[in-house]
Design a protein around this motif. Structure first.
Motif, PDB file in Angstrom:
ATOM      1  N   LEU A  51      22.289 -65.115 -58.002  1.00 47.11           N
ATOM      2  CA  LEU A  51      22.197 -66.377 -57.263  1.00 47.11           C
ATOM      3  C   LEU A  51      21.358 -66.203 -56.003  1.00 47.11           C
ATOM      4  CD1 LEU A  51      22.953 -69.285 -56.588  1.00 47.11           C
ATOM      5  CD2 LEU A  51      25.108 -68.426 -55.644  1.00 47.11           C
ATOM      6  N   ARG A  52      21.586 -65.119 -55.263  1.00 52.16           N
ATOM      7  CA  ARG A  52      20.805 -64.903 -54.039  1.00 52.16           C
ATOM      8  C   ARG A  52      19.327 -64.689 -54.349  1.00 52.16           C
ATOM      9  NH1 ARG A  52      25.575 -61.955 -52.750  1.00 52.16           N
ATOM     10  NH2 ARG A  52      24.600 -60.000 -53.413  1.00 52.16           N
ATOM     11  N   ILE A  53      19.040 -64.007 -55.449  1.00 54.56           N
ATOM     12  CA  ILE A  53      17.639 -63.838 -55.863  1.00 54.56           C
ATOM     13  C   ILE A  53      16.992 -65.197 -56.102  1.00 54.56           C
ATOM     14  CG2 ILE A  53      16.155 -63.014 -57.740  1.00 54.56           C
ATOM     15  CD1 ILE A  53      18.140 -60.673 -58.051  1.00 54.56           C
ATOM     16  N   ALA A  54      17.676 -66.067 -56.832  1.00 49.48           N
ATOM     17  CA  ALA A  54      17.134 -67.390 -57.139  1.00 49.48           C
ATOM     18  C   ALA A  54      16.936 -68.209 -55.867  1.00 49.48           C
ATOM     19  CB  ALA A  54      18.052 -68.128 -58.107  1.00 49.48           C
ATOM     20  N   GLN A  55      17.863 -68.121 -54.945  1.00 51.25           N
ATOM     21  CA  GLN A  55      17.741 -68.871 -53.691  1.00 51.25           C
ATOM     22  C   GLN A  55      16.563 -68.367 -52.858  1.00 51.25           C
ATOM     23  OE1 GLN A  55      21.707 -68.219 -52.213  1.00 51.25           O
ATOM     24  NE2 GLN A  55      22.482 -70.163 -53.010  1.00 51.25           N
ATOM     25  N   GLU A  56      16.372 -67.045 -52.821  1.00 51.53           N
ATOM     26  CA  GLU A  56      15.243 -66.501 -52.067  1.00 51.53           C
ATOM     27  C   GLU A  56      13.916 -66.884 -52.717  1.00 51.53           C
ATOM     28  OE1 GLU A  56      15.337 -65.203 -49.160  1.00 51.53           O
ATOM     29  OE2 GLU A  56      17.520 -65.249 -49.086  1.00 51.53           O
ATOM     30  N   ASN A  57      13.882 -66.959 -54.045  1.00 48.29           N
ATOM     31  CA  ASN A  57      12.661 -67.402 -54.718  1.00 48.29           C
ATOM     32  C   ASN A  57      12.319 -68.845 -54.354  1.00 48.29           C
ATOM     33  OD1 ASN A  57      12.102 -64.992 -56.035  1.00 48.29           O
ATOM     34  ND2 ASN A  57      13.336 -65.507 -57.823  1.00 48.29           N
ATOM     35  N   VAL A  58      13.337 -69.683 -54.188  1.00 53.60           N
ATOM     36  CA  VAL A  58      13.091 -71.062 -53.755  1.00 53.60           C
ATOM     37  C   VAL A  58      12.472 -71.069 -52.359  1.00 53.60           C
ATOM     38  CG1 VAL A  58      14.179 -73.246 -53.121  1.00 53.60           C
ATOM     39  CG2 VAL A  58      14.895 -72.059 -55.189  1.00 53.60           C
ATOM     40  N   ARG A  59      13.057 -70.309 -51.457  1.00 53.87           N
ATOM     41  CA  ARG A  59      12.547 -70.273 -50.084  1.00 53.87           C
ATOM     42  C   ARG A  59      11.124 -69.720 -50.047  1.00 53.87           C
ATOM     43  NH1 ARG A  59      18.033 -68.070 -49.385  1.00 53.87           N
ATOM     44  NH2 ARG A  59      19.365 -69.749 -48.604  1.00 53.87           N
ATOM     45  N   ALA A  60      10.865 -68.710 -50.885  1.00 49.67           N
ATOM     46  CA  ALA A  60       9.516 -68.144 -50.925  1.00 49.67           C
ATOM     47  C   ALA A  60       8.500 -69.174 -51.417  1.00 49.67           C
ATOM     48  CB  ALA A  60       9.503 -66.908 -51.821  1.00 49.67           C
ATOM     49  N   GLN A  61       8.867 -69.931 -52.445  1.00 50.17           N
ATOM     50  CA  GLN A  61       7.927 -70.923 -52.982  1.00 50.17           C
ATOM     51  C   GLN A  61       7.682 -72.047 -51.993  1.00 50.17           C
ATOM     52  OE1 GLN A  61       6.461 -70.313 -55.932  1.00 50.17           O
ATOM     53  NE2 GLN A  61       5.121 -72.075 -55.616  1.00 50.17           N
ATOM     54  N   ARG A  62       8.682 -72.409 -51.213  1.00 47.21           N
ATOM     55  CA  ARG A  62       8.486 -73.454 -50.211  1.00 47.21           C
ATOM     56  C   ARG A  62       7.463 -73.052 -49.159  1.00 47.21           C
ATOM     57  NH1 ARG A  62      14.869 -74.959 -49.286  1.00 47.21           N
ATOM     58  NH2 ARG A  62      15.077 -76.472 -51.000  1.00 47.21           N
ATOM     59  N   GLY A  63       7.259 -71.746 -48.984  1.00 48.14           N
ATOM     60  CA  GLY A  63       6.276 -71.280 -48.006  1.00 48.14           C
ATOM     61  C   GLY A  63       4.864 -71.725 -48.316  1.00 48.14           C
ATOM     62  N   PHE A  64       4.585 -72.056 -49.584  1.00 46.68           N
ATOM     63  CA  PHE A  64       3.236 -72.501 -49.947  1.00 46.68           C
ATOM     64  C   PHE A  64       2.920 -73.910 -49.447  1.00 46.68           C
ATOM     65  CE2 PHE A  64       3.955 -69.167 -53.174  1.00 46.68           C
ATOM     66  CZ  PHE A  64       2.815 -68.409 -52.963  1.00 46.68           C
ATOM     67  N   PHE A  65       3.927 -74.608 -48.917  1.00 52.16           N
ATOM     68  CA  PHE A  65       3.643 -75.912 -48.306  1.00 52.16           C
ATOM     69  C   PHE A  65       2.962 -75.752 -46.951  1.00 52.16           C
ATOM     70  CE2 PHE A  65       7.366 -77.430 -50.931  1.00 52.16           C
ATOM     71  CZ  PHE A  65       6.598 -78.225 -51.766  1.00 52.16           C
ATOM     72  N   PHE A  66       2.994 -74.576 -46.380  1.00 51.95           N
ATOM     73  CA  PHE A  66       2.480 -74.342 -45.039  1.00 51.95           C
ATOM     74  C   PHE A  66       1.201 -73.511 -45.090  1.00 51.95           C
ATOM     75  CE2 PHE A  66       7.067 -74.791 -44.872  1.00 51.95           C
ATOM     76  CZ  PHE A  66       7.224 -75.770 -43.896  1.00 51.95           C
TER      77      PHE A  66
END
Length: 522
Positions: free
Chosen positions: A102-117
């Motif tokens: 679960l923590r891996i999946a959550q960190e992958n979400v946060r990492a992908q959101r970084g591409f908005f910036f």
């Protein structure tokens, strides 16, 4: 004035990108259609089960409005059972593995959101360089302080010169720069990718809940199995003892001439059969204890202090019965299948966006000089700004077929969701049928125990009056113990199928803490 004018294209491009970023291609996820179902049987099932005059034989009533407790195993009213389940939750490695997933999946979400910036990088490169004189023209040239870094063209030897015509140059040079890159999400490809990863994170959250549910159900099943085996072993040992007494009695009667060798052989065969039943039961019992130690994360050479007997496990009187429309929102596996469907839907949007024009903006600002302190003098500063639009024209069909693969994956996920729902309905239906059948089987086992006990008592009275011999009583006692063995098995089966119903209904995880699960959308 010139630098302010040059900044205008950058601002214009960013504004255009912001306007275009509102578009998101691909299908928007909608909840899947549930297979039409209003119940779990073509015919209405009774609202309560049969009963039997024995401990654990109470009628069980199905209540549609009954909420399911998150700690549903406590309804068996066994403190040792509750303790073992909580030990398993705290120490079983599968829980820790699911939490890490679960923590891996959550960190992958946060990492992908970084591409908005925008990405911003700073770099500094000091260098010492020697340029051969024969390569004149590649040196930095005039610096901000007026010095010149350049190869030297001396007087040729033919004209009286003493040095080589071309002389090399050795110099230090410092470059520092700030680079900004930005890829506007014009067609929503990144938004769809984030959406897919969020669905995967929700899937992992539900997998964690499924891990807790499965672990609790396995512990409860193992506890009930231990209680049943303990009772079966005690009853089988009693049967062996009775058969042993019967053999001894027939041996004495054979010597006295009151019994035949055949009678003794038949009784010896009965003793051998009963004795043969004991080792497999003892093996199952020890293996079941090994299972409980493993479920609680323990090692095999440390005894588990908790033990279980049928008398210590209460039968829940009122059982929840969720409607099919409620079941699809309760079962972790059904909810997880829906999140997989959601992720597959978002991946279609990602595949479509990859076939459309790709935009990027890159800007660099920095300074370069032969001396560190002169990098950002007017003479050393530099900048660049570039916008890029790329439209795939020919790639051998790669992007087209990837989109088609994503669309087929969406169809596959939809079919898997419907299959999971159908299986969930079947699990509940099987549990309901089993509970009703278990109640009738227990009633029959109680009646068998009653009749064999009555027969045993009558033969005991006849023995007291001399109408029958001791062997007849031993046979009656053996039949009674066989009936008691069937009775204990029926009691354990009823408890086990009750636990299976709680598992089939989803286990009540949504009621933990008095609300919906948290963290399903990181």
């Amino acid at each position: 004035m010139s630098s302010r004018w040059n900044a205008r294209p950058c601002a214009t491009a960013l504004a255009c990108a912001a306007l275009l970023a509102g578009c998101t291609v691909g299908p928007d996820h909608r909840g899947p259609e549930m297979p039409a179902s209003g119940g779990y049987s073509p015919r209405p099932l009774p609202e309560s089960t049969a009963s039997a005059p024995v401990a654990g034989g109470e009628p069980q009533r199905f209540v549609s409005a009954r909420n399911i407790r998150a700690d549903w195993w406590t309804l068996f009213e066994s403190k040792p059972l509750d303790a073992v389940v909580r030990k398993a939750f705290a120490a079983n490695p599968t829980v820790e593995s699911a939490q890490a997933a679960l923590r891996i999946a959550q960190e992958n979400v946060r990492a992908q959101r970084g591409f908005f910036f925008p990405s911003v990088q700073a770099s500094y490169s000091p260098a010492r360089t020697k340029i051969a004189g024969n390569l004149g023209g590649n040196s930095p040239g005039v610096q901000g302080n007026g010095t010149v870094i350049s190869t030297t063209a001396n007087t040729p030897a033919s004209e009286g010169g003493s040095a080589p015509f071309n002389a090399p140059v050795i110099y230090n040079f410092h470059t520092a720069q700030l680079t900004v890159g930005y890829a506007p999400d014009v067609f929503g490809g990144n938004r769809r990718q984030v959406e897919a990863l969020e669905a995967q994170a929700a899937y992992q959250q539900l997998q964690l809940e499924a891990t807790y549910l499965t672990l609790a159900a396995n512990v409860v099943a193992a506890a009930i199995q231990e209680a049943s085996l303990r009772q079966q072993i005690a009853t089988t040992r009693a049967i062996v003892e009775i058969d042993t007494q019967s053999v001894a009695l027939l041996q004495r009667q054979l010597k006295a001439g009151y019994a035949s060798r055949l009678d003794l052989a038949v009784q010896e065969n009965a003793l051998a059969q009963a004795s043969q039943l004991l080792p497999p039961l003892e093996k199952q019992f020890e293996q079941n204890r090994n299972l409980l130690r493993a479920l609680t994360g323990g090692v095999q050479d440390v005894e588990l202090p908790e033990s279980f007997e049928l008398a210590s496990l209460a039968l829940p009187r009122e059982l929840p019965l969720s409607l099919p429309s409620q079941l699809v929102s309760q079962r972790p596996d059904v909810r997880a299948a829906e999140e997989q469907l959601h992720a597959a839907s978002a991946q279609v949007g990602v595949a479509i966006a990859n076939r459309l024009p790709q935009f990027s903006i890159d800007a660099t600002w920095g300074g370069a000089a032969s001396r560190f302190g002169q990098m950002f003098w007017d003479s050393g500063r530099f900048f660049s700004f570039a916008a890029n639009v790329t439209q795939p024209l020919f790639d051998g069909g790669v992007l087209k077929h990837r989109q088609r693969a994503a669309e087929e994956a969406l169809r596959q996920a939809d079919a898997q969701y419907r299959s999971t729902v159908i299986t969930a309905f079947q699990n509940v239906a099987d549990s309901l049928q089993a509970i009703h059948a278990d109640a009738r089987s227990l009633a029959a086992a109680v009646e068998l125990e009653r009749t064999t006990h009555t027969s045993m008592e009558l033969i005991r009275r006849q023995l007291g009056k001399g109408y029958v011999d001791r062997l007849a009583l031993l046979n009656a006692e053996q039949a009674h113990h066989q009936a008691m063995l069937a009775l204990s098995q029926a009691q354990a089966t009823r408890l086990g199928d009750t636990a299976a119903l709680f598992q089939a209904l989803g286990g009540g995880w949504w009621n933990r803490g008095g609300g919906e699960i948290t963290g399903s959308r990181p």
